[in-house]
Design a protein around this motif. Structure first.
Motif, short mmCIF file in Angstrom:
data_model
loop_
_atom_site.label_atom_id
_atom_site.label_comp_id
_atom_site.label_asym_id
_atom_site.label_seq_id
_atom_site.Cartn_x
_atom_site.Cartn_y
_atom_site.Cartn_z
N TYR A 146 0.88 -1.18 0.00
CA TYR A 146 0.00 0.00 0.00
C TYR A 146 0.91 1.22 0.00
O TYR A 146 1.75 1.40 0.89
CB TYR A 146 -0.91 0.03 1.23
N VAL A 147 0.73 2.02 -1.02
CA VAL A 147 1.55 3.24 -1.14
C VAL A 147 0.59 4.42 -1.08
O VAL A 147 -0.32 4.52 -1.92
CB VAL A 147 2.34 3.25 -2.47
N ALA A 148 0.78 5.28 -0.09
CA ALA A 148 -0.14 6.40 0.10
C ALA A 148 0.07 7.50 -0.94
O ALA A 148 -0.84 8.27 -1.24
CB ALA A 148 0.02 6.98 1.50
N PHE A 149 1.23 7.49 -1.53
CA PHE A 149 1.56 8.63 -2.37
C PHE A 149 1.70 8.28 -3.85
O PHE A 149 2.11 9.12 -4.64
CB PHE A 149 2.89 9.26 -1.87
N SER A 150 1.39 7.07 -4.22
CA SER A 150 1.60 6.72 -5.63
C SER A 150 0.60 5.69 -6.08
O SER A 150 0.14 4.84 -5.31
CB SER A 150 3.02 6.17 -5.81
N ARG B 207 -7.85 6.64 -0.95
CA ARG B 207 -6.48 7.16 -0.97
C ARG B 207 -6.48 8.64 -1.40
O ARG B 207 -5.76 9.46 -0.83
CB ARG B 207 -5.63 6.31 -1.93
N ARG C 29 -10.58 1.72 -3.05
CA ARG C 29 -9.28 2.13 -2.52
C ARG C 29 -8.81 3.46 -3.12
O ARG C 29 -8.28 4.31 -2.41
CB ARG C 29 -8.25 1.04 -2.77
N LEU D 211 -2.30 10.69 -7.41
CA LEU D 211 -1.62 10.89 -6.14
C LEU D 211 -0.31 11.67 -6.30
O LEU D 211 0.31 12.07 -5.32
CB LEU D 211 -1.32 9.53 -5.50
N ASP D 212 0.10 11.79 -7.55
CA ASP D 212 1.35 12.52 -7.78
C ASP D 212 1.11 14.00 -8.06
O ASP D 212 2.01 14.72 -8.50
CB ASP D 212 2.12 11.87 -8.96
N HIS E 147 -5.20 11.77 0.61
CA HIS E 147 -4.22 12.65 -0.05
C HIS E 147 -4.72 14.11 0.02
O HIS E 147 -3.95 15.02 0.31
CB HIS E 147 -4.05 12.19 -1.50
#
Lengths: 723, 274
Positions: free
Chosen positions: A84-88, B188, B184, B67-68, B192
């Motif tokens: 699980y990657v919060a930033f990608s 997320r 998800r 997310l980027d 973010h």
């Protein structure tokens, strides 16, 4: 002021401590909530990867960890299971991950904290995450084997991971527990399915086998129940009946299975002495060892042919199979057959002897004619005081005795009764008791006492008085001879009826019989002789004093000719009893029994005598002339025809057998052709033959048996001329 | 029947929106934990007089959720500028709720020529948010939101606290709120979004607020438990000529509590300003 400041400082310090404690308590509460959320999230999940996904996301979000991952350990390499990657959004973010051997070794001791990423190579670049710390928690589970959870954090607020160690370790244990649970559940489900399949297959097999066994059993029972014989199986150890078919249950009771065979079949309390089990067990190694025997069952009164052998039976070392076939009817039939065979044997023997006796008798009869006839003639013309009268009377008596023997032989030939007329049996008895033969018997057997029981009057049978008298005389003679040292002969006559057909009495018909009884207290007949006493020429010392050996044979023949029945009961040393049963004549056949008459004189009527035997012609001619008739003789049938064609006669006396010319029957037929009204009497040395019967049927008036006796011929001729 | 959202591509990022009515454009901008659905009771009350556009911010509703890309207030501000330019609807009446109000403040400072007016409803402001602890549960809002993203029970608590009329919290309303958290990507993006919030961006323009010449109305739901009254008062004081309208029975989600009063306030304000 200072005091106030100090107080404020103190209060601030206290507040700070309280805040710190509050924060810690809040964190603990959050941790507990996190564990609860994780547990709730993974509850019911069945996919291992979904479990790890859920766990990693919740850890990352709630503990604000930017990158969390889980992978299998292949030596120092971490192979990704889930991340699980919060930033990608990039799924392979952070990978590849490679541990140093040192870290790998440390993991064998448990969780490992890294303040920086010096000892771990990841895909996280220094640009995006300049200051990373990491917590590695190793695990082992059935699904993935050896693996590791990696929790990465940016050190923006310092290194938070050490304080999370306890919580994260708990989370990992929770996740691994769930993974193992899933794995084992799957294994269990798989094994269950396999087991169920096996059980299903086995059940199906068992059902099929069971159905087949049931069918086989039903067929087995159906076949055995369809057998008329009784079939049962017995445990050879304790004689318990293991199986019985329908016939056995019908014969001996429905509930015989489980009972002892000797109780059921013999009503005994111990095994039968003739039981075949010990013998069969002793010889059971011999192939096809079967014992077959006949027995009369005392409970059913039936005969059975039993066949027994040792057979295999479930849970029994040796079982006895018994098949019992009801042969009662067969036995009865066999007995009847034996009786028939005996009767046939007797009949054949009698027949053979009869033929022989007939031939002898014919010749003897002709010879005896002179001995019997001439004394009559001579005595008739001799004065009463003539000195030769006595010797002539002796000659006549001897001739008469010889004639009786010949007549006995003729009776044996069973060629029918010479005479068939109503015979009053009580008169037969009284005549016999007054006869010279009886008196002579008493003289010879002085120790014998004859007792006459009840002699029922009016019992009339159809037959030959002479033959029946002979029967009585023979039996009384035998009885007298059986008595050595004094005894009693009892005579009886009564009306009697058989309830059923007596064995061997084939001529039996329902109706009244006269029963003559002649019993004695003599020596009795030995058991071994009892069956043979009626055989011709059978004689024992005791029985054969008369010497001919024909006595009882003649009795048997006479009774049989009269459609009667003989019963003999004898106990050796105690005596013998004969019952002679003769059918009573119906009332419409009863006639006045003619009295024995004296010679009847003729009135000069003309008679043609036809006989091939010269001596016979001579004797008969002498008698007829003596009686007052005119006589002419012819030596053959042909000569008689010729004479009759030229002359007329009141009566023709015609012999039946005249070889080599035409016989009496043929002669009679030819006479009838030209003179149907010609009166004819038939004579013969044999018993009444078929030819004689036919001649009588054609119209001949009488039948007379040779030898020619004066009184007899005078009456017959007289009646014929009158008719 | 609900019409599907329209999409506008802004620098490669798809921005979803609903557009109804005609006239001067009213741009409705939502805040955190919500998306364009929050205007569902307001739009029908305005569309007879205005072209009403309700937009999904980046990372929310039907818009893209990368997310980027930062979901900061300046970023949203720039995207919205390009969005209305792309639609060709400038100038607009900017109506912002919560974070949307923060974006509106930035927009008014940076691009006053693209606005007819500015309406701030229960808006963030200065540095009073979002790290301000909620006294009642003593937990930073960001952690509250994190928990809420994972647990519908926690989320319901968040929504319930935001309503004055508690009975308004129906399953249908909760479904709207929870919809982005079902997958998800939504969760997320939401987190973010929360992580990108930085009150520093509004602190930086504190002085600029004093120079705003636009008609500005500040609407305060007095029953808002998340954002303090002080924010509204300070904004009213800082922005010259601004109007402060208070609705006593309005909670944080005042659009659900008092839609008519709110629409009337918005409408009156716009009419007056025009």
């Amino acid at each position: 002021m200072n005091n106030q400041q100090t107080e404020i400082e103190k209060l601030r310090a206290t507040v700070k401590v309280l805040e710190e404690e509050n924060n810690q308590l809040s964190e603990r509460a959050e941790d507990a909530m996190l564990l609860g959320l994780v547990a709730e999230a993974i509850e019911g999940l069945t996919e291992p990867s979904a479990v790890i996904d859920q766990v990693l996301e919740r850890i990352s979000i709630l503990k604000n960890l930017p990158f969390v991952t889980c992978g299998s350990l292949l030596e120092c390499a971490v192979e990704k299971i889930a991340s699980y990657v919060a930033f990608s959004d990039e799924p392979e973010t952070g990978y590849p991950i490679q541990l140093t051997p040192e870290v790998y070794r440390e993991l064998s001791d448990g969780p490992y904290l890294l303040d920086d990423l010096q000892n771990i190579s990841t895909g996280l670049t220094k640009e995006t995450s300049p200051l990373w710390s990491a917590l590695l928690i190793p695990f082992h589970c059935h699904q993935y084997g050896d693996g590791v959870f990696l929790f990465f954090d940016r050190q923006t607020d310092g290194n938070r991971l050490p304080s999370m160690l306890f919580l994260l370790d708990q989370v990992v244990r929770l996740a691994i527990g769930r993974l193992d649970n899933i794995f084992l559940s799957r294994q269990l489900a798989f094994l269950n399915a396999e087991l169920e399949e096996q059980v299903l297959l086995k059940t199906k097999d068992l059902r099929t086998a069971n159905t087949r066994l049931t069918e086989i059993y039903e067929r087995f029972v159906s076949v055995l129940n369809g057998v008329d014989s009784y079939v049962h199986v017995t445990d050879t150890r304790d004689y318990t009946i293991l199986f019985a078919n329908k016939t056995a249950k019908e014969l001996f009771g429905e509930a015989i299975e489980g009972q002892k065979c000797y109780q059921v079949f013999r009503q005994k309390n111990t095994p039968c002495f003739f039981c075949k089990i010990p013998r069969l067990l002793a010889t059971r190694t011999e192939a096809d060892q079967t014992v077959t025997w006949e027995s009369l069952n005392p409970l059913t009164g039936k005969w059975f042919l039993n066949s027994e052998r040792i057979v295999d039976w479930p849970d029994v070392p040796a079982a006895l199979l018994t098949v019992g076939t009801n042969i009662t009817d067969l036995k009865k039939a066999e007995e009847e057959k034996q009786q028939l065979a005996q009767s046939l044997h007797q009949a054949q023997k009698m027949e053979a002897i009869g033929v022989l006796a007939g031939s002898i008798a014919h010749d003897l009869n002709n010879i005896l004619s002179g001995v019997v006839s001439y004394p009559d003639l001579l005595l008739a013309t001799m004065p009463p005081d003539a000195p030769l009268r006595k010797p002539l009377e002796t000659i006549r008596a001897a001739g008469a005795r010889a004639t009786k023997i010949v007549q006995g032989l003729l009776s044996l030939s069973r060629r029918g009764m010479q005479v068939e007329e109503p015979v009053d049996l009580s008169r037969l008895f009284s005549d016999y008791l007054e006869s010279p033969e009886y008196r002579e018997l008493l003289i010879h057997h002085k120790k014998v006492r004859v007792v006459t029981g009840e002699l029922q009057k009016g019992l009339v049978v159809l037959g030959s008085p002479a033959h029946l008298s002979n029967v009585l005389m023979n039996l009384v003679n035998n009885a007298a001879e059986a008595i050595q040292d004094g005894g009693v002969i009892t005579l009886g006559l009564e009306r009697f009826e058989f309830a059923n057909q007596p064995p061997g009495f084939t001529a039996w018909r329902p109706g009244p019989y006269a029963r003559l009884t002649i019993s004695d207290t003599g020596s009795g007949i030995p058991l071994e002789y009892q069956e043979r006493i009626f055989e011709p020429f059978f004689s024992s010392k005791e029985l054969g004093r008369s010497g001919t050996g024909l006595g009882l044979a003649v009795v048997w023949g006479t009774v049989t000719d009269h459609h009667g029945y003989i019963e003999v009961a004898s106990n050796e040393g105690q005596g013998t009893r004969f019952h002679i049963s003769l059918p009573l004549v119906k009332s419409d056949k009863r006639r006045e029994v003619p009295p024995e008459g004296l010679p009847v004189q003729g009135q000069g009527q003309s008679i043609l005598l036809v006989d091939d035997n010269e001596q016979q012609r001579l004797i008969a001619s002498e008698i007829l002339l003596h009686l007052g008739y005119k006589v002419r003789a012819a030596e053959s049938g042909e000569a008689a025809i010729s004479t009759l064609q030229d002359n007329s006669f009141d009566l023709v006396i015609l012999d039946m057998l005249m070889p080599p010319g035409i016989d009496g029957l043929e002669t009679y037929k030819r006479i009838c052709n030209f003179n149907p009204r010609q009166k004819v009497i038939i004579v013969s040395g044999f018993s009444q033959s078929e030819q004689a019967r036919e001649a009588l049927a054609l119209g001949a008036l009488q039948y007379v048996q040779k030898p020619y006796a004066l009184a007899k011929i005078s009456q017959v001729v007289h009646r014929a001329l009158l008719g | 029947m609900k019409t599907p959202p329209s999409i506008c591509n802004v620098n490669g990022l798809s921005i979803a929106y609903q557009q109804e009515g005609s006239g001067e454009t009213v741009l409705l901008v939502h805040g955190i934990t919500t998306y364009s659905f929050i205007w569902r009771r307001i739009v029908p009350l305005l569309r007879d007089r205005f072209r009403v556009i309700s937009v999904d911010l980046l990372g929310c509703g039907g818009s893209a959720k990368p997310l980027d890309v930062s979901y900061s207030l300046p970023q949203h501000c720039e995207i919205l500028r390009q969005f209305i330019e792309c639609l060709g609807v400038t100038p607009v009446h900017f109506v912002g709720h919560d974070i949307g109000g923060g974006i509106g403040q930035l927009f008014a400072v940076r691009y006053p020529e693209k606005l007819h007016s500015l309406t701030l409803i229960n808006s963030v402001g200065h540095d009073f948010w979002p790290v301000q602890p909620i006294i009642a549960i003593r937990t930073p809002i960001i952690r509250q939101l994190a928990m809420a993203s994972l647990d519908i029970g926690a989320f319901r608590l968040v929504v319930r606290r935001g309503l004055y009329h508690k009975e308004m919290l129906t399953e249908e309303l909760m479904d709207h709120f929870w919809k982005p958290m079902r997958d998800r990507a939504g969760r997320r993006a939401f987190l973010h979004f929360a992580n990108c919030l930085n009150n520093q961006h509004l602190v930086e323009i504190e002085e600029d607020l004093h120079r705003i010449k636009l008609p500005v109305q500040i609407i305060r739901g007095d029953a808002d438990l998340y954002l303090s009254e002080a924010i509204a008062v300070k904004l009213h004081n800082d922005i010259p000529g601004s109007i402060l309208t208070r609705i006593a029975t309005g909670g944080h989600f005042i659009q659900e509590d008092e839609p008519e009063s709110l629409a009337e306030a918005i409408g009156l304000s716009l009419k007056k300003q025009r």
